[in-house]
Design an enzyme around this catalytic site. Structure first.
Site, mmCIF file in Angstrom:
data_model
loop_
_atom_site.group_PDB
_atom_site.id
_atom_site.type_symbol
_atom_site.label_atom_id
_atom_site.label_comp_id
_atom_site.label_asym_id
_atom_site.label_seq_id
_atom_site.Cartn_x
_atom_site.Cartn_y
_atom_site.Cartn_z
ATOM 1 N N LYS A 264 0.841 -1.196 0.000
ATOM 2 C CA LYS A 264 0.000 0.000 0.000
ATOM 3 C C LYS A 264 0.875 1.244 0.000
ATOM 4 C CE LYS A 264 -3.919 -1.751 2.732
ATOM 5 N NZ LYS A 264 -4.993 -1.597 1.740
ATOM 6 N N ARG A 338 -9.927 -11.681 2.542
ATOM 7 C CA ARG A 338 -10.760 -12.785 2.059
ATOM 8 C C ARG A 338 -10.015 -14.120 2.147
ATOM 9 N NH1 ARG A 338 -11.329 -9.777 -3.632
ATOM 10 N NH2 ARG A 338 -11.057 -8.056 -2.151
HETATM 11 N N1 BES Z 1 -7.927 -3.674 4.528
HETATM 12 C C1 BES Z 1 -8.179 -3.326 3.191
HETATM 13 C C2 BES Z 1 -9.512 -2.619 2.983
HETATM 14 C C3 BES Z 1 -9.726 -1.307 3.688
HETATM 15 C C4 BES Z 1 -9.629 -0.118 2.991
HETATM 16 C C5 BES Z 1 -10.091 -1.254 5.026
HETATM 17 C C6 BES Z 1 -9.844 1.095 3.618
HETATM 18 C C7 BES Z 1 -10.319 -0.040 5.664
HETATM 19 C C8 BES Z 1 -10.204 1.130 4.946
HETATM 20 C C9 BES Z 1 -8.178 -4.578 2.319
HETATM 21 O O1 BES Z 1 -7.372 -5.616 2.727
HETATM 22 C C10 BES Z 1 -7.697 -4.151 0.952
HETATM 23 O O2 BES Z 1 -6.615 -3.659 0.876
HETATM 24 N N2 BES Z 1 -8.514 -4.337 -0.060
HETATM 25 C C11 BES Z 1 -8.175 -3.980 -1.391
HETATM 26 C C12 BES Z 1 -8.723 -5.051 -2.302
HETATM 27 C C13 BES Z 1 -8.218 -4.958 -3.705
HETATM 28 C C14 BES Z 1 -6.747 -5.243 -3.753
HETATM 29 C C15 BES Z 1 -8.960 -5.962 -4.551
HETATM 30 C C16 BES Z 1 -8.823 -2.626 -1.692
HETATM 31 O O3 BES Z 1 -9.889 -2.339 -1.153
HETATM 32 O O4 BES Z 1 -8.215 -1.844 -2.418
HETATM 33 ZN ZN ZN Z 2 -5.331 -5.469 2.098
#
Ligand code: BES
Ligand code: ZN
Ligand code: ZN
Length: 485
Positions: A264, A338
């Site tokens: 990230k 997931r």
């Molecule tokens: N933990 C994040 C989602 C999240 C985003 C939680 C903002 C709280 C606030 C999750 O693991 C994630 O990073 N999801 C990705 C999925 C994508 C790679 C398909 C996302 O939401 O960008």
């Molecule tokens: Zn994530």
């Protein structure tokens, strides 16, 4: 902090602050009585337009000298006919946020005389929740919980249930607010053990060796790059009939989500200590359910990992074998929640639950779809989802259903494995994530609650000092309570 009740009339109460309620269409009876006692200042401020009764508006008035209480806070309750659990909870919490900004010893809540038990219990909970916030690591505290909160028109049972609920919500909030070098899988599991001990719950904690023995290949792959080993916590509350199938509450507990190799950017990583909010919420919920002694069987499962980077990170292109036997192609290591839930949901099935609810800060896409205050609901069983939504309508925690059209399921099909961990693009990302999860519940009635928006507030709100909100603990308690009605 003590939470007590009083039979005293408002004229006979003495403390540092008196909190009374004003509706948009008139003062509550205690506010009216107080107004007479302090020479009509409240009505004068209503006439001047300072006090409107709008929800969560707070007006501080200095009581005349010689009056037993120094300050009066008039809190807005909205329109009388719109009074709801949410209004009462938020009003009491807003008053406590204001009260705890000062150093006071004793506060009296005289909001109204005629609230039903469900309303007053939640308001009591709000008054306690509002006193606590993000001060955990400050030497100089900015928030000072008063020594005693006194409620008028509350029974002993109201006080007990209200404070037990508040303690559960505050446990969830403090676990989420605590930082990732403090709360990680092992320390989270220790906190769960404290809950089990205090509420006489059966607890099982699976460590890395046990998770390996149980073939939790999907969860283990996510956790592999971290020096903090994973845990899976199973808590059982048997308040119902012996042998009656439990309701399973499953929580995503990523104690820090760096994104892994799909790293990230810093701005998105900053708040990722909150990525265990699902697990903290189900822990808070089972604590509340047990302290209310609800006659239902409930099992809570928390999948706890840290998603980090190392020479041994799981990689894009890896194929994982989950506990269910299904293979998963990894195309983004930031879609880790997931992968954790795939195995935890499979473990949940061993408990033969009548229905499952999972909670997860799963996707940014859900926040794009519904904003920061509303959770997304996704399900394989409309009746079960509607029970969850009805419970959320009762507590006023906003949840909205997203459609699980089969086309979204097409997007998680893989060319080389049974399933892949992301959809074809960003669009509908909350739903493709849910379609992935659906593959692991084996047709058991299941509702997924994506709490990525409401679990953590980046900015403070009148009724919450910012950070973890404790969102959904009240709705899960209500959902389980309704199974007994
Ligand atoms: N933990 C994040 C989602 C999240 C985003 C939680 C903002 C709280 C606030 C999750 O693991 C994630 O990073 N999801 C990705 C999925 C994508 C790679 C398909 C996302 O939401 O960008
Ligand atoms: Zn994530
Ligand atoms: Zn995550």
């Amino acid at each position: 902090m003590k939470v007590t009740g009083t039979e005293l009339k408002i004229a006979d109460f003495s403390g540092d602050v008196l909190v009374v309620g004003a509706y948009e269409d008139g003062l509550s009876p205690p506010a009216d009585q107080l107004d007479t006692l302090i020479g009509g200042s409240i009505t004068r401020l209503v006439e001047a337009g300072d006090i409107t009764g709008k929800p969560n508006e707070i007006t501080s008035i200095l009581a005349p000298s010689g009056f037993a209480t120094l300050r009066v806070y008039v809190i807005g309750l909205g329109k009388k006919e719109d009074l709801s659990i949410r209004r009462a909870y938020e009003a009491a919490a807003s008053a406590s946020v204001a009260v705890s900004a000062k150093k006071v010893e004793k506060v009296g809540f005289f909001l109204d005389d005629f609230w039903p038990s469900e309303v007053i219990e939640q308001a009591i909970a709000g008054s306690v929740v509002g006193c606590h916030g993000q001060d955990i690591y400050r030497k100089e505290k900015k928030q000072n919980p008063p020594g005693e909160i006194v409620w008028s028109s509350a029974t002993e049972a109201n006080l007990e249930k209200g404070s037990a609920l508040a303690n559960a919500i505050n446990l969830t909030r403090s676990l989420v607010n605590r930082c990732p070098n403090d709360i990680y899988p092992a320390t989270f599991a220790e906190e769960a053990a404290v809950v089990a001990e205090n509420h006489d719950l059966n607890i099982e904690v699976w460590d890395k060796a046990k998770l390996t023995e149980e073939n939790c290949g999907s969860l283990l792959a996510v956790s592999r790059a971290s020096v903090r080993e994973p845990r899976l916590v199973i808590l059982r509350y048997n308040g119902g009939k012996e042998g009656e199938p439990p309701i399973a509450l499953v929580g995503k507990g990523v104690t820090f989500d760096s994104g892994g190799l799909s790293l990230k950017p810093s701005d998105s990583m900053i708040t990722m200590k909150c990525d265990m909010a699902g697990a903290a919420t189900v822990l808070g919920a089972i604590k509340a359910i047990a302290s209310w002694k609800l006659p239902v069987n409930v099992v809570a499962l928390c999948g706890l990992v840290e998603n980090m980077v190392s020479g041994d990170s799981y990689k894009l292109g890896d194929i994982l074998t989950s506990r269910s036997g299904k293979t998963i192609e990894v195309l983004n290591t930031d879609a880790e929640g997931r992968l954790v839930l795939a195995d935890v949901l499979n473990v949940a099935l061993d408990e033969k639950p009548s229905a499952i609810v999972d909670l997860a800060t799963l996707t940014g896409a859900c926040v794009v779809a519904l904003g920061t205050d509303t959770a997304g609901l996704m399900t394989n069983e409309p009746d079960w989802c509607s029970e969850v939504q009805q419970a959320s309508l009762a507590t006023g925690e906003k949840m909205w259903e997203l459609p699980m059209y089969p086309e979204f399921g097409e997007q998680v099909k893989s060319q080389i494995a049974d399933i892949k961990n992301v959809g074809d693009g960003r669009w509908g990302g909350a739903i493709t994530a849910a379609k992935f999860l659906e593959e692991f519940v084996d047709g058991t009635p299941w509702t997924h609650i994506d709490i990525a928006g409401p679990a953590f507030a980046e900015k403070p709100k009148p009724y919450c000092s910012g950070g973890a909100t404790g969102f959904a603990v009240r709705t899960l308690l209500e959902l389980v309570r309704r199974q007994t009605a």
